[in-house]
Design a protein around this motif. Structure first.
Motif, PDB file in Angstrom:
ATOM      1  N   ALA A  38      14.848 -18.314  12.541  1.00  0.00           N
ATOM      2  CA  ALA A  38      15.863 -19.390  11.968  1.00  0.00           C
ATOM      3  C   ALA A  38      15.706 -20.496  12.797  1.00  0.00           C
ATOM      4  O   ALA A  38      15.499 -21.379  11.099  1.00  0.00           O
ATOM      5  CB  ALA A  38      16.984 -18.987  12.967  1.00  0.00           C
TER       6      ALA A  38
ATOM      7  N   GLY B  88      13.096 -21.845   9.998  1.00  0.00           N
ATOM      8  CA  GLY B  88      13.589 -21.086   8.624  1.00  0.00           C
ATOM      9  C   GLY B  88      13.149 -19.988   8.047  1.00  0.00           C
ATOM     10  O   GLY B  88      14.176 -20.184   6.808  1.00  0.00           O
TER      11      GLY B  88
ATOM     12  N   ASP C 216      17.618 -19.029   6.975  1.00  0.00           N
ATOM     13  CA  ASP C 216      18.089 -19.332   5.594  1.00  0.00           C
ATOM     14  C   ASP C 216      18.840 -18.617   4.140  1.00  0.00           C
ATOM     15  O   ASP C 216      17.911 -18.193   4.230  1.00  0.00           O
ATOM     16  CB  ASP C 216      17.801 -20.521   5.309  1.00  0.00           C
ATOM     17  CG  ASP C 216      17.185 -21.400   6.351  1.00  0.00           C
ATOM     18  OD1 ASP C 216      17.808 -21.638   7.328  1.00  0.00           O
ATOM     19  OD2 ASP C 216      16.895 -22.592   5.651  1.00  0.00           O
TER      20      ASP C 216
ATOM     21  N   TYR D 289      22.167 -23.439  13.183  1.00  0.00           N
ATOM     22  CA  TYR D 289      21.700 -23.100  11.733  1.00  0.00           C
ATOM     23  C   TYR D 289      22.793 -22.136  10.962  1.00  0.00           C
ATOM     24  O   TYR D 289      22.569 -21.255  10.970  1.00  0.00           O
ATOM     25  CB  TYR D 289      20.501 -21.328  12.413  1.00  0.00           C
ATOM     26  CG  TYR D 289      20.641 -21.810  13.721  1.00  0.00           C
ATOM     27  CD1 TYR D 289      18.863 -22.621  13.115  1.00  0.00           C
ATOM     28  CD2 TYR D 289      19.894 -21.560  14.642  1.00  0.00           C
ATOM     29  CE1 TYR D 289      17.495 -22.959  13.999  1.00  0.00           C
ATOM     30  CE2 TYR D 289      19.215 -22.048  15.458  1.00  0.00           C
ATOM     31  CZ  TYR D 289      17.682 -22.513  15.451  1.00  0.00           C
ATOM     32  OH  TYR D 289      17.640 -22.678  16.550  1.00  0.00           O
TER      33      TYR D 289
ATOM     34  N   ARG E  79      22.729 -22.212   8.264  1.00  0.00           N
ATOM     35  CA  ARG E  79      22.444 -21.360   6.428  1.00  0.00           C
ATOM     36  C   ARG E  79      22.220 -20.335   6.989  1.00  0.00           C
ATOM     37  O   ARG E  79      22.708 -19.213   5.744  1.00  0.00           O
ATOM     38  CB  ARG E  79      21.655 -21.795   6.027  1.00  0.00           C
ATOM     39  CG  ARG E  79      21.175 -23.984   5.705  1.00  0.00           C
ATOM     40  CD  ARG E  79      20.791 -24.684   4.680  1.00  0.00           C
ATOM     41  NE  ARG E  79      20.208 -23.627   4.126  1.00  0.00           N
ATOM     42  CZ  ARG E  79      18.777 -23.516   2.927  1.00  0.00           C
ATOM     43  NH1 ARG E  79      18.021 -24.790   3.540  1.00  0.00           N
ATOM     44  NH2 ARG E  79      19.324 -22.966   2.229  1.00  0.00           N
ATOM     45  N   VAL E  80      22.295 -19.760   8.440  1.00  0.00           N
ATOM     46  CA  VAL E  80      22.278 -18.174   8.542  1.00  0.00           C
ATOM     47  C   VAL E  80      23.462 -17.871   8.596  1.00  0.00           C
ATOM     48  O   VAL E  80      24.883 -18.190   9.336  1.00  0.00           O
ATOM     49  CB  VAL E  80      21.836 -17.968   9.835  1.00  0.00           C
ATOM     50  CG1 VAL E  80      21.797 -16.801  10.386  1.00  0.00           C
ATOM     51  CG2 VAL E  80      20.184 -19.014   9.922  1.00  0.00           C
TER      52      VAL E  80
END
Length: 338
Positions: free
Chosen positions: A130, A133, A136, A154, A156-157
């Motif tokens: 994570a 990146g 994502d 994080y 966006r995960v």
């Protein structure tokens, strides 16, 4: 799977925060693929082998997060390409900055992904992915305790705390798992993918991976035959290997040997460690287990195929050998195949 193919190359990434159980467990289990079943049982398999190495920024041994030495086999410079990278679980703080100055490590992992490698993580190793990146917009598993870290750091995960193995990447090149012991599930997942489902089942039996609530018997297989110099008994073993389902197999082996019955039974036990009846039953049960794993054929039909006209007797015998019913055996060893 093609046993003649180049061995699959798996690199275990070692970081200062790495804990040792998954690193060394994965190294031992993956290194046994394609060889250990043959050595233990004498049954020839054709599974693709796996070449496993521990990779780090430097080759010198270092003390990991809990004080155990880790000895890398190769550096990033030595490992320009690999097939699979695994980031194992990490001892990280539960609050504050979880990242650990992984600039070189993340650059190497990104380069491997760009070159076509599959990238995996065990437990909190997904935090490394994570931070790099790589997760994502993707579903990812980790230890349930890391939920707050993923939510806060994080967002966006798509964190999936309910998953053990999360292989939901459309290209199948990002695999994450939850919990420190989930390295076992990851190992079997990768073995099934690259070396075959049958080899994954064999490795599970050798290392007793999976549900052990019924003891060891469900995992056990017939041991490799003893070496001996009794030619008459050896000829009978060759005959019964092809004719284990025949009616009255012990009587026919006695005739095949040319020996008096009492002499045959005494010499058979001395040479093999089994009585003739136990030997035949073990062969039949091993064949039945393989059919339960690999086919959807009904249990009664399998019983008849391996030499038992009475399905109830076969079920009792199967349970005595394996500790579980044929249906339970099929569910256990077919379920662990992706």
């Amino acid at each position: 799977m093609n046993a003649q193919a180049e061995p699959l190359r798996i690199s275990l990434l070692a970081l200062p925060q790495t804990t040792p159980a998954a690193v060394y467990g994965l190294f031992e289990v993956l290194s046994a693929v394609g060889s250990i079943w043959d050595r233990l049982t004498g049954q020839q398999t054709r599974a693709r082998r796996i070449s496993t190495e521990i990779v780090a920024g430097r080759k010198e041994a270092f003390t990991c997060a809990i004080g155990t030495p880790i000895q890398p086999h190769a550096t990033f410079a030595d490992t320009k390409s690999t097939d699979v990278v695994i980031v194992t679980d990490l001892a990280l703080p539960l609050d504050g900055d979880a990242a650990g100055g992984w600039t070189d490590e993340m650059a190497w992992v990104r380069a491997q992904l760009d070159a076509g490698a599959t990238i995996c993580s065990v437990c909190t190793g997904s935090i490394f992915l994570a931070e790099a990146g790589l997760l994502d917009g993707k579903d990812a598993a980790s230890h349930w305790i890391a939920a707050d870290i993923f939510r806060d750091r994080y967002p966006r995960v798509k964190f999936r705390p309910e998953r053990i193995v999360c292989d939901m990447d459309p290209e199948g090149r990002l695999i994450t798992t939850g919990g420190a012991s989930s390295w076992e599930d990851l190992a079997l997942h990768l073995i099934a993918r690259y070396s075959g489902k049958e080899e994954a089942a064999r490795i599970a039996k050798v290392f007793l991976l999976g549900d052990r609530s019924d003891g060891q018997l469900p995992f056990a297989a017939m041991a490799k035959p003893r070496r001996h110099e009794d030619a008459a008994i050896g000829n009978c073993q060759v005959w019964i290997a092809d004719n284990y389902a025949a009616a009255n197999p012990v009587t026919r082996m006695v005739a095949e040997s040319g020996l008096p019955e009492r002499t045959f039974k005494r010499r058979f036990k001395a040479a093999t460690g089994y009585t003739p009846v136990d030997y035949v039953q073990s062969l039949r049960i091993e064949e039945a287990k393989q059919m339960l794993e690999a086919t959807t054929e009904a249990t009664d039909a399998i019983a008849e195929t391996v030499g038992y006209e009475d399905p109830a007797f076969f079920r009792r015998l199967f349970r005595r050998h394996t500790g579980i019913t044929p249906a339970q055996y099929r569910q256990r060893f077919r379920m662990r195949r992706p």
